[in-house]
Design an enzyme around this catalytic site. Structure first.
Site, PDB file in Angstrom:
ATOM      1  N   GLY A  47       0.883  -1.186  -0.110  1.00  0.00           N
ATOM      2  CA  GLY A  47      -0.102   0.119  -0.018  1.00  0.00           C
ATOM      3  C   GLY A  47       0.916   1.179   0.023  1.00  0.00           C
ATOM      4  N   SER A  48       0.021   2.209   0.152  1.00  0.00           N
ATOM      5  CA  SER A  48       0.710   3.686  -0.049  1.00  0.00           C
ATOM      6  C   SER A  48       1.959   3.942   0.969  1.00  0.00           C
ATOM      7  CB  SER A  48      -0.234   4.868   0.114  1.00  0.00           C
ATOM      8  OG  SER A  48       0.245   6.054   0.295  1.00  0.00           O
TER       9      SER A  48
END
Lengths: 130, 384
Positions: free
Chosen positions: A58-59
């Site tokens: 994820g980010s």
């Protein structure tokens, strides 16, 4: 042991996940509880555990989530991964949470519920308590 | 990693907590990217500015470290969430505005130049060839490595901040002289900036670290920026090479078929309610060109134009701002399409843009539909 990303020395009980963790999307910033019902740590808190999981996804902003759980006293004592990723690496660096990566064999030996020591300065960094 | 005595001392905390955190970030990043040492850098460009992306945790962290952290090298800054001069037109809540202003203040306190721009390569003088810099914004890192003869990793918000505070960065692969393992053969005829954006997006997907491109002729600045923006959006690559005779590398074609696949992935509708231009933000050349092309025409719907504040000031002096506003454009400084809080799905169904990077974030982050068109098509279809 493959890499020492953030140094440190802790003693604690392993909380192990077979799934990657998306810190930004699935972790409660206050409590450190994983709120993704598809995750094998669903409803479990990472607080004061030695969190063992394959890698982060994820980010990169997820690094701030790791900083937040530390600020809210809900962070793991240390993290151990199989593969390194920049989100977890920078998050642990921000929050000063020891982080190492281990071989596949070592990863399998880290069983959920076992009590262990991690000391990144030792020649034998991972030891288990009987 | 091999650290100097001074770096070791900072890592142990002997130079204070902030330097210790900064070095911890550099070492963790360096270990993660197989760097053997840290090297000096001359310029850092930071991401992690927009409250929409870093949230409360980011705002709190920056507020806390800005009490004693000061940058050691020239440091510029990515866009934030809005333009304070016209934010009242966009129905943004007060919490967002005050948190964003706190972030702005924290960076300014640390000594960062408040450039609020994702195109540092267009608004600052470029240092001499081969200079090591540390750029977190992906399109800027790619542009620096590919067109400006600078060297940078594709930094994270955190490693670039740590670089700004220490003047150092991990010596990872992109800083060294390496050649691309993959060559993309450009097979699409008559490309415009949208084509180049899709080529970049394709390159980011198939490549790793850097990609060689063959078969392209001269690109104007708009196309170069679009190429870099596209690649930064879809992967972890941070450099283009343009070598026509690269017999060593693996080859892959970018043809109409590959292009259409990307178009179909990012274009989700045939008509937008409003138009955005910028992501990357527009530079003076693009603004002047737009003003010229719009002569006597005006937009039939809202058109938001994003550019750095300094570019808007220059454009105003040259009379372009006035002309563009007469043509119905809203010109916004300090912010950009990418992750903008100013376009909300409750108010807007679909956006028309020529930006691949903008399209990706509008679709995935703002949750609106996207209609992709080149600037020429936008002017033809959307003005009268």
């Amino acid at each position: 042991m493959k890499k020492i990303l953030v140094k440190g020395k802790v003693k604690g009980v392993i909380l192990k996940s077979q799934n990657p963790i998306n810190f930004l999307g699935t972790m409660d910033k206050k409590t450190g509880i994983i709120n993704d019902e598809h995750h094998d740590l669903f409803q479990k808190s990472v607080k004061d555990t030695i969190l063992v999981f394959p890698y982060g996804i994820g980010s990169s902003v997820g690094a701030y989530t790791i900083y937040s759980i530390k600020s809210n006293n809900s962070a793991p004592l240390a993290m151990i991964c199989e593969k390194v990723d920049l989100t977890v690496a920078t998050g642990c660096a921000l929050a000063n949470i020891p982080l190492v990566t281990v071989t596949e064999e070592e990863f399998s030996s880290l069983e959920d519920g076992k009590e262990m020591y991690l000391d990144t300065d030792s020649s034998n960094p991972i030891t288990f308590l009987e | 990693m091999d650290l100097t005595r001074e770096e070791e001392s900072a890592l142990k905390g002997e130079q204070g907590e902030t330097m210790q955190t900064a070095y911890r970030i550099l070492v963790a990043t360096g270990e993660a990217t197989d760097a053997e040492k840290l090297i000096p850098i001359e310029w850092a460009h930071l991401s992690g500015v927009n409250y929409n992306t870093i949230g409360d945790a980011g705002e709190e962290f920056l507020s806390s470290i800005s009490k004693d952290a000061r940058v050691k090298v020239k440091t510029s800054l990515n866009p934030m969430g809005f333009d304070i001069d016209n934010v009242s037109n966009y129905n943004l809540d007060n919490n967002f505005i005050s948190k964003q202003l706190s972030i702005k203040k924290s960076y300014e306190t640390m000594g960062v130049i408040p450039s609020f721009s994702c195109i540092p390569y267009e608004i600052f003088d470029n240092p001499k060839k081969g200079t090591q810099v540390s750029f977190a914004e992906s399109n800027a890192a790619i542009h620096a490595n590919s067109f400006d003869n600078l060297k940078t990793n594709k930094e994270s918000a955190f490693s670039a901040l740590a670089s700004a505070l220490t003047g150092k960065s991990p010596y990872s692969s992109l800083r060294k002289a390496t050649s691309s393992k993959l060559t993309i053969r450009m097979k699409v005829d008559n490309p415009n900036e949208l084509t180049y954006g899709m080529l970049g997006f394709f390159a980011g997907k198939v490549g790793n670290e850097s990609v060689n491109i063959s078969g392209i002729g001269h690109m104007d600045r708009r196309s170069c920026k679009s190429l870099c923006g596209g690649m930064g959006t879809s992967g972890t690559c941070a450099k283009f090479d343009f070598d026509e005779d690269d017999s060593e590398s693996e080859k892959i074609d970018f043809d109409e078929n590959e292009m259409n696949k990307i178009y179909d992935e990012l274009n989700t509708c045939e008509k937008g309610d409003l138009i955005t231009l910028g992501s990357p933000q527009l530079g003076l050349e693009e603004i002047s060109d737009l003003a010229l092309r719009l002569k006597g025409r005006s937009f039939k719907k809202r058109c938001m134009i994003f550019c750095p504040r300094i570019i808007k000031e220059q454009a105003t002096k040259l009379g372009h701002t006035n002309k563009l506003e007469q043509a119905g454009c809203e010109i916004l400084s300090d912010c950009c399409t990418c992750l903008t809080p100013l376009i909300k799905k409750e108010e807007v169904d679909a956006v028309t843009t020529n930006s691949i990077k903008g399209a990706y974030y509008l679709k995935n982050s703002n949750g609106v539909d996207v209609n992709l068109k080149s600037l020429s098509e936008i002017i033809k279809d959307e003005t009268k």
